[in-house]
Design an enzyme around this catalytic site. Structure first.
Site, PDB file in Angstrom:
ATOM      1  N   ASP A 184       0.372   6.619 -75.256  1.00  0.00           N
ATOM      2  CA  ASP A 184       1.485   6.195 -74.402  1.00  0.00           C
ATOM      3  C   ASP A 184       0.993   6.210 -72.960  1.00  0.00           C
ATOM      4  O   ASP A 184       0.204   7.091 -72.577  1.00  0.00           O
ATOM      5  CB  ASP A 184       2.692   7.121 -74.544  1.00  0.00           C
ATOM      6  CG  ASP A 184       3.896   6.576 -73.784  1.00  0.00           C
ATOM      7  OD1 ASP A 184       4.587   5.704 -74.326  1.00  0.00           O
ATOM      8  OD2 ASP A 184       4.129   7.016 -72.643  1.00  0.00           O
ATOM      9  N   ASP A 190       5.745  11.343 -75.175  1.00  0.00           N
ATOM     10  CA  ASP A 190       6.060  10.126 -75.916  1.00  0.00           C
ATOM     11  C   ASP A 190       5.005   9.839 -76.979  1.00  0.00           C
ATOM     12  O   ASP A 190       5.329   9.357 -78.073  1.00  0.00           O
ATOM     13  CB  ASP A 190       6.159   8.934 -74.954  1.00  0.00           C
ATOM     14  CG  ASP A 190       7.438   8.962 -74.131  1.00  0.00           C
ATOM     15  OD1 ASP A 190       8.232   9.905 -74.307  1.00  0.00           O
ATOM     16  OD2 ASP A 190       7.635   8.052 -73.309  1.00  0.00           O
ATOM     17  N   HIS A 247       9.505   9.640 -71.372  1.00  0.00           N
ATOM     18  CA  HIS A 247       8.859   8.886 -70.294  1.00  0.00           C
ATOM     19  C   HIS A 247       7.795   9.704 -69.565  1.00  0.00           C
ATOM     20  O   HIS A 247       7.425   9.353 -68.447  1.00  0.00           O
ATOM     21  CB  HIS A 247       9.881   8.328 -69.299  1.00  0.00           C
ATOM     22  CG  HIS A 247      10.732   7.250 -69.888  1.00  0.00           C
ATOM     23  ND1 HIS A 247      10.211   6.126 -70.479  1.00  0.00           N
ATOM     24  CD2 HIS A 247      12.079   7.149 -70.002  1.00  0.00           C
ATOM     25  CE1 HIS A 247      11.200   5.364 -70.911  1.00  0.00           C
ATOM     26  NE2 HIS A 247      12.348   5.956 -70.651  1.00  0.00           N
ATOM     27  N   GLU A 305       2.137   5.552 -68.712  1.00  0.00           N
ATOM     28  CA  GLU A 305       3.138   5.330 -67.664  1.00  0.00           C
ATOM     29  C   GLU A 305       2.469   4.490 -66.583  1.00  0.00           C
ATOM     30  O   GLU A 305       1.263   4.636 -66.320  1.00  0.00           O
ATOM     31  CB  GLU A 305       3.648   6.651 -67.101  1.00  0.00           C
ATOM     32  CG  GLU A 305       4.229   7.601 -68.142  1.00  0.00           C
ATOM     33  CD  GLU A 305       5.399   7.010 -68.910  1.00  0.00           C
ATOM     34  OE1 GLU A 305       6.090   6.117 -68.352  1.00  0.00           O
ATOM     35  OE2 GLU A 305       5.623   7.405 -70.068  1.00  0.00           O
TER      36      GLU A 305
END
Length: 736
Positions: A571, A714, A709, A573
């Site tokens: 994951d 995640d 998030h 960001e």
């Protein structure tokens, strides 16, 4: 050789950066750029091809020069636009004064034509759909058509039912005149069919690069030879870009086709016959297809003639097919023709029930591999052999074409045609005949690998990055060529390259997927999955390789769930939603083997740009938090090591994979892994839920998501979903 490879990789990065730089940004053009372009073009054509122009083209040049400036502008504006028919009410250019007067001048000089029967369909095509429907409503019974039909269907119907002599065509519609002469000159200039002058405009805008006219011009001996080549090039162009109406027109006019006068027109005629024959077969018109195929003696046409005559199931045809097949076996024009004739003869006259291709597929070895590679079977087999310690390369056509292009570079690119196009003599099968002593001398050098590799390296260093139709530039291509030459059986590579030189169109593709170096020998693997067939050219290439001394094999892949397959669930960001424009701020990753987490990876990243406030509100990652974080380049190798040979998994995988691969591309590295999407897999295996977002799925299945998030949290949650997915996949596999 390692230092040479490093050099080529450096050149590859330089070339890629130069190609993606700002040197070709679109720019504003001067007022009469199009007329200046046109005058330069006709001057070049006149200088380079004067002896080939003929009466129509010379008349065009003389009378165009006599036109007033404004009329010249109007004509070139027409020639720059798509189509041949124009509504003068919609034809407005501020720099051209008194356009009605220019149309009159152009009409008198035959640079503008009235809309007659030959251009009636073009006029129908130029009408907006509402105007076309209105015309049909006024002229035809409304029960014959529906207004909702697509425009092409309406045009076909209107063209079939309306009489051009009786149809009302407003005077404001005109057609571009002297089209054939202009298109012929464009053919001489570009070496291909161009419908208009847009290539020059795109060049001036900086959107494409055109070679100099001298490198594009075609070489013909006479006007008749050039006009014949133009006829067949245009016919192929009309077939590819036209409608069924254009194809039907070409079929009906076969008796008027000119006799080919050069290698180029001969090759194009054969290709046109194949295309039109296939089109006729698809329409169910076997007789027209047969008449077309019998006009050519290519292996493809010979095969289709036999198959069509055999399918008619008549005694005379069966006897003819038997005699024809025996002739093809005794004196084949190519290996592919011989393969077809032997196979077809055995099945039809020796009661053999299966084809040679089917026999090969049935005898193939089956490998059971993880179904996460379902869309990448060649890569799955490649990884399988590498895991066994065998040197393996993706092959197919690239190493063979690269070796061919480099070995014969100066013979192929002799300055008569653009390097970006396959030389006509190669397409026409005349390359070996013209250069056989030089070709054989170079093929003989292949028995001395160190010597020939030095020659290839010199050619590569001299021409690296040049646009051409044969060689695919890349550092790994040299590695494959070296492995092929060093480990091939004596004379094996020369045998294949000789066949390519003698019959390029028949041998340019169909090579096996993988090349293995095992026990000091090179062997080839063709990869097939359930439902795949072995195409004729692939079967022929396997036979040719085998005859040249190369071990060849077919591998059939079956899919299953491998419990020991490693996955890395990722994951990320980011500062926004577009890879390349926005950057990473955090990576979280979880490695899983056999459903168990075996390792984790997490780091913040300095995106080298500010994080928008709305992103901070979602992720709680602030600019202060990433100010001292490492750059991606500083963790790239660490993350690559963490990935290893694992499958890349993520929830909405294309987002995370896209950002990771974009970051690697920024540092001139490739990131390639098979991938699986936990969102798509959950939709398929666990249907019926209202939402398949990570948050909602975690709520449905009681998966911990306390720091949504944030990348590692995640990734851990998505890893739990992947565990469920693989359990379901294994259960389904056992049940089936």
């Amino acid at each position: 050789m390692a230092r040479a490879t490093d050099y080529i990789r450096t050149e590859q990065r330089r070339f890629r950066r130069a190609k993606s730089g700002k040197a070709w940004q679109a720019r504003e053009l001067p007022q009469f750029y199009y007329l200046n372009n046109f005058k330069r073009f006709i001057a070049d054509v006149h200088a380079l091809n004067f002896d080939l122009l003929g009466r129509d083209a010379l008349d065009f040049l003389t009378q165009f020069e006599a036109l007033p400036h404004a009329a010249q502008c109007a004509y070139v504006r027409m020639a720059n636009r798509r189509g041949y028919v124009f509504d003068t009410d919609k034809f407005r250019y501020d720099e051209i004064d008194d356009l009605p007067a220019q149309w009159s001048t152009l009409s008198q000089a035959r640079f503008a034509d009235p809309i007659g029967t030959p251009l009636f369909r073009d006029w129908l095509s130029s009408l907006p759909k509402p105007d076309l429907v209105l015309l049909m409503t006024d002229s035809m019974c409304e029960t014959l058509f529906k207004k909702s039909w697509k425009k092409d269907r309406l045009i076909n119907l209107a063209n079939a039912h309306l009489d051009p002599a009786e149809a009302y065509i407003p005077e404001r519609y005109i057609a571009q005149g002297r089209r054939d002469a202009l298109q012929y000159m464009l053919f001489l200039y570009f070496g291909r069919i161009e419908d208009n002058l847009q290539a020059f405009t795109l060049r001036d805008l900086g959107l494409v690069r055109l070679p100099e006219a001298e490198t594009q011009a075609l070489s013909f001996e006479t006007v008749e030879e050039a006009r014949t080549a133009f006829f067949y090039a245009k016919a192929l162009h009309d077939f590819r870009h036209g409608t069924d109406h254009d194809a039907d027109r070409l079929v009906k006019a076969t008796d008027t086709w000119p006799e080919p006068l050069c290698e180029r027109s001969s090759a194009h005629q054969s290709k046109l016959i194949q295309k039109l024959g296939g089109w006729s077969e698809r329409r169910g018109d076997a007789q027209s297809a047969l008449e077309l195929y019998t006009r050519s003696d290519t292996p493809f046409c010979n095969e289709r003639v036999v198959r069509i005559r055999w399918s008619r199931d008549e005694a005379d045809d069966r006897d003819w097919c038997k005699q024809r097949l025996e002739t093809m076996i005794e004196n084949p024009s190519s290996d592919s023709e011989a393969g077809f004739a032997e196979d077809f003869y055995a099945r039809k006259f020796h009661k053999k029930r299966t084809s040679a291709a089917t026999d090969l597929l049935r005898s193939a070895t089956t490998l059971t591999l993880d179904e996460a590679f379902r869309n990448q079977p060649e890569r799955a087999v490649l990884r399988y052999y590498k895991a066994k310690g065998i040197e393996a390369h993706r092959a197919e056509n690239v190493p063979w074409r690269n070796l061919f292009g480099l070995l014969f570079w100066d013979l192929l690119h002799d300055g008569t045609t653009s390097p970006r196009r396959v030389p006509p003599k190669l397409r026409a099968g005349a390359f070996y005949t013209e250069y056989s002593p030089e070709i054989e001398a170079r093929l003989a050098k292949l028995d001395n690998p160190s010597l020939i590799l030095l020659d290839l390296l010199k050619t590569l260093a001299l021409h690296y990055g040049e646009d051409n139709a044969l060689v695919h530039w890349g550092s790994r291509s040299l590695d494959r060529i070296q492995a092929l030459i060093v480990h091939a059986p004596r004379g094996g590579v020369a045998h294949l390259l000789r066949l390519m030189a003698q019959d390029w169109l028949g041998t340019k593709d169909g090579f096996p997927d993988l090349m293995l170096i095992d026990d000091g020998r090179v062997r080839f693997i063709e990869v097939k999955t359930a439902g795949d067939s072995l195409r004729r050219n692939q079967l022929t290439r396997l036979r040719q390789l085998s005859m040249a001394g190369f071990p060849v094999k077919i591998i059939k892949v079956a899919w299953a769930v491998d419990p020991d397959q490693p996955y890395v669930v990722v994951d990320v960001e980011t500062t926004g939603g577009k890879p390349g424009l926005h950057r990473l701020t955090e990576i979280g990753a979880v490695k899983m083997i056999g459903g168990e987490v075996v390792d984790e990876f997490q780091t913040l990243l300095n995106p080298q740009r500010s994080i928008p406030p709305f992103i901070t509100r979602i992720t709680n990652i602030t600019n202060d938090m990433v100010a001292g974080a490492p750059l991606f380049v500083e963790v790239a190798e660490q993350f690559r090591t963490f990935m290893g040979d694992a499958i890349f998994a993520a929830h909405n995988v294309n987002f995370d994979y896209g950002f990771i691969s974009a970051e690697y591309e920024m540092i001139d590295q490739r990131f390639r892994h098979p991938k699986i999407c936990t969102c798509a897999s959950m939709r398929r295996l666990y249907p019926g839920y209202r939402s398949y977002s990570l948050k909602n799925l975690c709520q449905e299945f009681e998966i911990d998501l306390t720091s949504h998030h944030r990348a590692l949290c995640d990734a851990q949650a998505a890893a739990e979903l992947l565990k469920m997915i693989n359990e379901k996949r294994m259960s389904n596999a056992q049940e089936s």
